[in-house]
Design a protein around this motif. Structure first.
Motif, PDB file in Angstrom:
ATOM      1  N   UNK A  16       0.835  -1.203   0.000  1.00  0.00           N
ATOM      2  CA  UNK A  16       0.000   0.000   0.000  1.00  0.00           C
ATOM      3  C   UNK A  16       0.869   1.252   0.000  1.00  0.00           C
ATOM      4  N   UNK A  17       1.932   1.261   0.791  1.00  0.00           N
ATOM      5  CA  UNK A  17       2.830   2.412   0.833  1.00  0.00           C
ATOM      6  C   UNK A  17       3.514   2.621  -0.516  1.00  0.00           C
ATOM      7  N   UNK A  18       3.997   1.540  -1.096  1.00  0.00           N
ATOM      8  CA  UNK A  18       4.625   1.639  -2.424  1.00  0.00           C
ATOM      9  C   UNK A  18       3.631   2.200  -3.441  1.00  0.00           C
ATOM     10  N   UNK A  67      13.285   2.237   1.465  1.00  0.00           N
ATOM     11  CA  UNK A  67      12.670   2.973   2.557  1.00  0.00           C
ATOM     12  C   UNK A  67      12.838   4.472   2.357  1.00  0.00           C
ATOM     13  N   UNK A  68      14.006   4.856   1.852  1.00  0.00           N
ATOM     14  CA  UNK A  68      14.235   6.280   1.585  1.00  0.00           C
ATOM     15  C   UNK A  68      13.318   6.774   0.472  1.00  0.00           C
ATOM     16  N   UNK A  69      13.084   5.935  -0.540  1.00  0.00           N
ATOM     17  CA  UNK A  69      12.212   6.332  -1.643  1.00  0.00           C
ATOM     18  C   UNK A  69      10.752   6.447  -1.187  1.00  0.00           C
ATOM     19  N   UNK A  70      10.333   5.543  -0.326  1.00  0.00           N
ATOM     20  CA  UNK A  70       8.971   5.597   0.195  1.00  0.00           C
ATOM     21  C   UNK A  70       8.777   6.840   1.062  1.00  0.00           C
ATOM     22  N   UNK A  71       9.847   7.230   1.758  1.00  0.00           N
ATOM     23  CA  UNK A  71       9.840   8.455   2.557  1.00  0.00           C
ATOM     24  C   UNK A  71       8.672   8.464   3.539  1.00  0.00           C
ATOM     25  N   UNK A  72       8.647   7.429   4.386  1.00  0.00           N
ATOM     26  CA  UNK A  72       7.577   7.302   5.368  1.00  0.00           C
ATOM     27  C   UNK A  72       8.120   7.467   6.777  1.00  0.00           C
ATOM     28  N   UNK A  73       7.237   7.829   7.690  1.00  0.00           N
ATOM     29  CA  UNK A  73       7.550   7.809   9.114  1.00  0.00           C
ATOM     30  C   UNK A  73       7.164   6.431   9.639  1.00  0.00           C
ATOM     31  N   UNK A  74       8.155   5.658  10.048  1.00  0.00           N
ATOM     32  CA  UNK A  74       7.890   4.309  10.532  1.00  0.00           C
ATOM     33  C   UNK A  74       7.729   4.341  12.050  1.00  0.00           C
ATOM     34  N   UNK A  75       6.565   3.986  12.532  1.00  0.00           N
ATOM     35  CA  UNK A  75       6.313   3.874  13.956  1.00  0.00           C
ATOM     36  C   UNK A  75       6.186   2.392  14.281  1.00  0.00           C
ATOM     37  N   UNK A  76       7.312   1.774  14.618  1.00  0.00           N
ATOM     38  CA  UNK A  76       7.366   0.324  14.799  1.00  0.00           C
ATOM     39  C   UNK A  76       7.413  -0.052  16.280  1.00  0.00           C
ATOM     40  N   UNK A  77       6.941  -1.256  16.568  1.00  0.00           N
ATOM     41  CA  UNK A  77       6.936  -1.741  17.941  1.00  0.00           C
ATOM     42  C   UNK A  77       5.860  -1.099  18.789  1.00  0.00           C
ATOM     43  N   UNK A 294      -0.768  -8.548  -2.091  1.00  0.00           N
ATOM     44  CA  UNK A 294       0.013  -7.767  -3.048  1.00  0.00           C
ATOM     45  C   UNK A 294      -0.842  -7.130  -4.142  1.00  0.00           C
ATOM     46  N   UNK A 295      -2.009  -7.699  -4.410  1.00  0.00           N
ATOM     47  CA  UNK A 295      -2.840  -7.185  -5.501  1.00  0.00           C
ATOM     48  C   UNK A 295      -3.893  -6.180  -5.042  1.00  0.00           C
ATOM     49  N   UNK A 296      -4.449  -6.371  -3.859  1.00  0.00           N
ATOM     50  CA  UNK A 296      -5.516  -5.488  -3.389  1.00  0.00           C
ATOM     51  C   UNK A 296      -5.089  -4.028  -3.237  1.00  0.00           C
ATOM     52  N   UNK A 297      -3.849  -3.733  -2.790  1.00  0.00           N
ATOM     53  CA  UNK A 297      -3.481  -2.330  -2.595  1.00  0.00           C
ATOM     54  C   UNK A 297      -3.609  -1.453  -3.833  1.00  0.00           C
ATOM     55  N   UNK A 298      -3.459  -2.000  -5.029  1.00  0.00           N
ATOM     56  CA  UNK A 298      -3.554  -1.167  -6.230  1.00  0.00           C
ATOM     57  C   UNK A 298      -4.929  -0.516  -6.326  1.00  0.00           C
ATOM     58  N   UNK A 299      -5.975  -1.327  -6.182  1.00  0.00           N
ATOM     59  CA  UNK A 299      -7.331  -0.784  -6.254  1.00  0.00           C
ATOM     60  C   UNK A 299      -7.647   0.044  -5.018  1.00  0.00           C
TER      61      UNK A 299
END
Length: 398
Positions: A16-18, A67-77, A294-299
Motif C-alpha cells: 500500500x505504501x509503495x 525505505x528512503x524512496x517511500x519516505x515514510x515515518x515508521x512507527x514500529x513496535x 500484493x494485488x488489493x493495494x492497487x485498487x
C-alpha cells in the motif's frame, strides 16, 4: 490528502505504501506496526526459515534504499489501540495519536489459540518471534512433534519438522486435510503426501486439551483427544487458522464481521478508509493469501485517493504451498458440486507420481479452478486461461 496512515507494517501495508507513492501521493506517509521489524516475508517462516536454510536477512521485504524512496515515518513496535473516525485520529497503545486524512488498514490476522496452550513447548507460527522460538526447540535435538491442524501452515510445518528428522503427528478435525479448499479427491492426495513422508495423520479427531509433564508442570507432555487418546509430545504446533486483527477498531463505527467489511474496491463505509490483506473482508469474502496482499493495494489506494470506488480488486484467487518437497498450486473458485479430473500426469498409490500432475475442476462443462503438483509451467498456462475466461464472464463495469 495531506497525511495518509497505513496501520500494519505487513506485506499488504508495504505494498500500500509503495502504491501510494507510485500513484502520485506526495504528502506525509505514516506506517504503524506492532512488531519492531520492518516488513518481512511470512511464507518462509514455516519452510526454509524453520529448517535453517534461510536466515532473517533474507526475509526482509524492503531495504534502506527503498525505505528512503517511500519516505515514510515508521512507527514500529507500537500497536494501534483505537480509531476516532470523527477526528480522523489513530490512537496508539503508548498514548500517542496520529491525525490523518486517509487510512489504510493492513493489520493482518493473529493465530487462533486453543484453551490451555500457554504451556512451554506449545507454539503458534505466525510471526518472526514465533518462528524463532519454534526453531530453537527443533534444533535442540530429536523431538516428538504434534501439529494440530492439517491446513497450509500445519502441513508446511509438519513437512519442515519431518525434514529435520523429528517424529511428527498431524491432527486434523476434518476427515481429510484441506477438504474445504480442494475437495475430497484432491485432499486425499495431500493426505497421501503426509503418509508417504512417514508422518502419522490422525483425522476426524478433536483436541480436548494438553497434558502437563509430571516432572515439569509448566511444559507440555501430550495432546489429549476427545476420544480419550493421548498423543505424546515434546513440541506442539497449533495451526488452526487465524483471527483478523480488528479489536482495535471497536467503537470506531466501522463494520467488522470476520474482518473489516469493504466493497469490491476495498473501501469501507467511510471513503477515506480502506482495508487490504488478511484483515479485509472484500465484497463478502476474506482471503489469507500472499497474492491478495500484493494485488488489493492497487485498487484500494486508487479508490482512497479518488475518494470513491473507481476500481475493483476481485482478482482470481491463487495460492501455493510447499509440502514434503512438492509444490502445490491452486487457482480459481471451486464449489462443492464441481467435478475434478487429472489432465496431465498421474497418481501412484494415491500420491502424485513422478513429475506430478495437473487437475482441472469443472462445472457445467466449464473450468472453475486448476490444481497442480510439481507442474509449474502447465499450471501457469492453465491459470492464465482461467483468468481470461473469468474476465469474459464478468459483467462490464457501469
Amino acid at each position: 490528502m495531506r497525511t495518509v496512515t497505513v496501520v500494519g507494517a505487513s506485506l499488504a501495508g508495504l505494498y500500500a505504501a509503495r502504491t501510494l507513492r507510485a500513484q502520485g501521493f506526495d504528502g506525509r506517509l505514516v506506517i504503524v506496526g506492532d512488531e519492531p521489524h520492518l516488513p518481512y516475508d511470512r511464507p518462509p517462516l514455516s519452510k526454509d526459515f524453520l529448517t535453517g536454510r534461510t536466515g532473517e536477512p533474507q526475509l526482509a521485504l524492503t531495504d534502506a534504499e527503498e525505505s528512503a524512496e517511500i519516505d515514510a515515518e515508521w512507527l514500529l513496535g507500537v500497536r494501534a489501540d483505537g480509531l476516532d473516525t470523527r477526528s480522523r485520529t489513530v490512537v496508539l497503545a503508548d498514548g500517542r495519536t496520529v491525525a490523518t486524512d486517509g487510512l489504510v488498514i493492513a493489520t493482518g490476522a493473529a493465530a487462533r489459540r486453543l484453551p490451555g496452550d500457554a504451556l512451554r513447548g506449545v507454539h503458534t507460527l505466525r510471526t518472526l518471534e514465533d518462528a524463532r522460538a519454534l526453531r530453537a526447540e527443533l534444533t535442540a535435538g530429536p523431538r516428538r512433534v504434534v501439529v494440530i491442524g492439517g491446513g497450509f501452515i500445519g502441513a508446511e510445518t509438519a513437512s519442515s519438522c519431518r525434514l529435520l528428522g523429528h517424529d511428527v503427528t498431524v491432527v486434523e478435525a476434518a476427515p481429510l486435510p484441506l477438504v474445504p479448499h480442494l475437495g475430497t479427491n484432491m485432499a486425499a492426495v495431500c493426505a497421501a503426501l503426509h503418509r508417504r513422508a512417514g508422518v502419522e495423520l490422525v483425522t476426524g479427531a478433536a483436541v480436548a486439551g494438553f497434558r502437563r509433564s509430571g516432572t515439569n508442570p509448566a511444559s507440555v507432555a501430550a495432546v489429549e483427544l476427545r476420544d480419550g487418546r493421548a498423543l505424546p509430545a515434546d513440541v506442539v504446533v497449533v495451526g488452526v487458522g487465524a483471527v483478523p486483527n480488528t479489536e482495535w477498531l471497536a467503537g470506531s463505527g466501522l463494520a467488522v464481521r470476520d474482518g473489516v467489511v469493504c466493497d469490491a474496491g476495498c473501501v469501507t463505509a467511510l471513503p477515506n478508509v480502506v482495508a487490504v490483506g488478511d484483515v479485509a473482508r472484500v465484497d463478502g469474502s476474506r482471503a489469507e493469501h500472499w497474492t491478495s496482499a500484493t494485488e488489493q493495494p492497487h485498487a484500494a489506494v486508487a479508490n482512497l485517493l479518488a475518494g470513491r470506488t473507481i476500481e475493483t480488486a476481485q482478482s482470481l484467487p491463487y495460492f501455493w504451498s510447499d509440502q514434503y518437497g512438492a509444490r502445490i498450486q491452486f487457482a480459481g473458485r471451486r464449489q462443492p458440486q464441481d467435478t475434478v479430473r487429472i489432465v496431465e500426469g498421474d497418481l501412484h498409490d494415491g500420491a502424485p507420481a513422478d513429475g506430478g500432475f495437473l487437475a482441472v475442476y469443472e462445472r457445467d462443462h466449464r473450468a472453475t479452478a486448476v490444481l497442480a503438483v510439481d507442474r509449474p509451467r502447465p499450471f501457469t498456462r492453465a491459470r492464465r486461461q482461467l483468468a481470461l475466461d473469468a474476465d469474459r464472464m464478468e459483467p462490464a463495469p457501469r
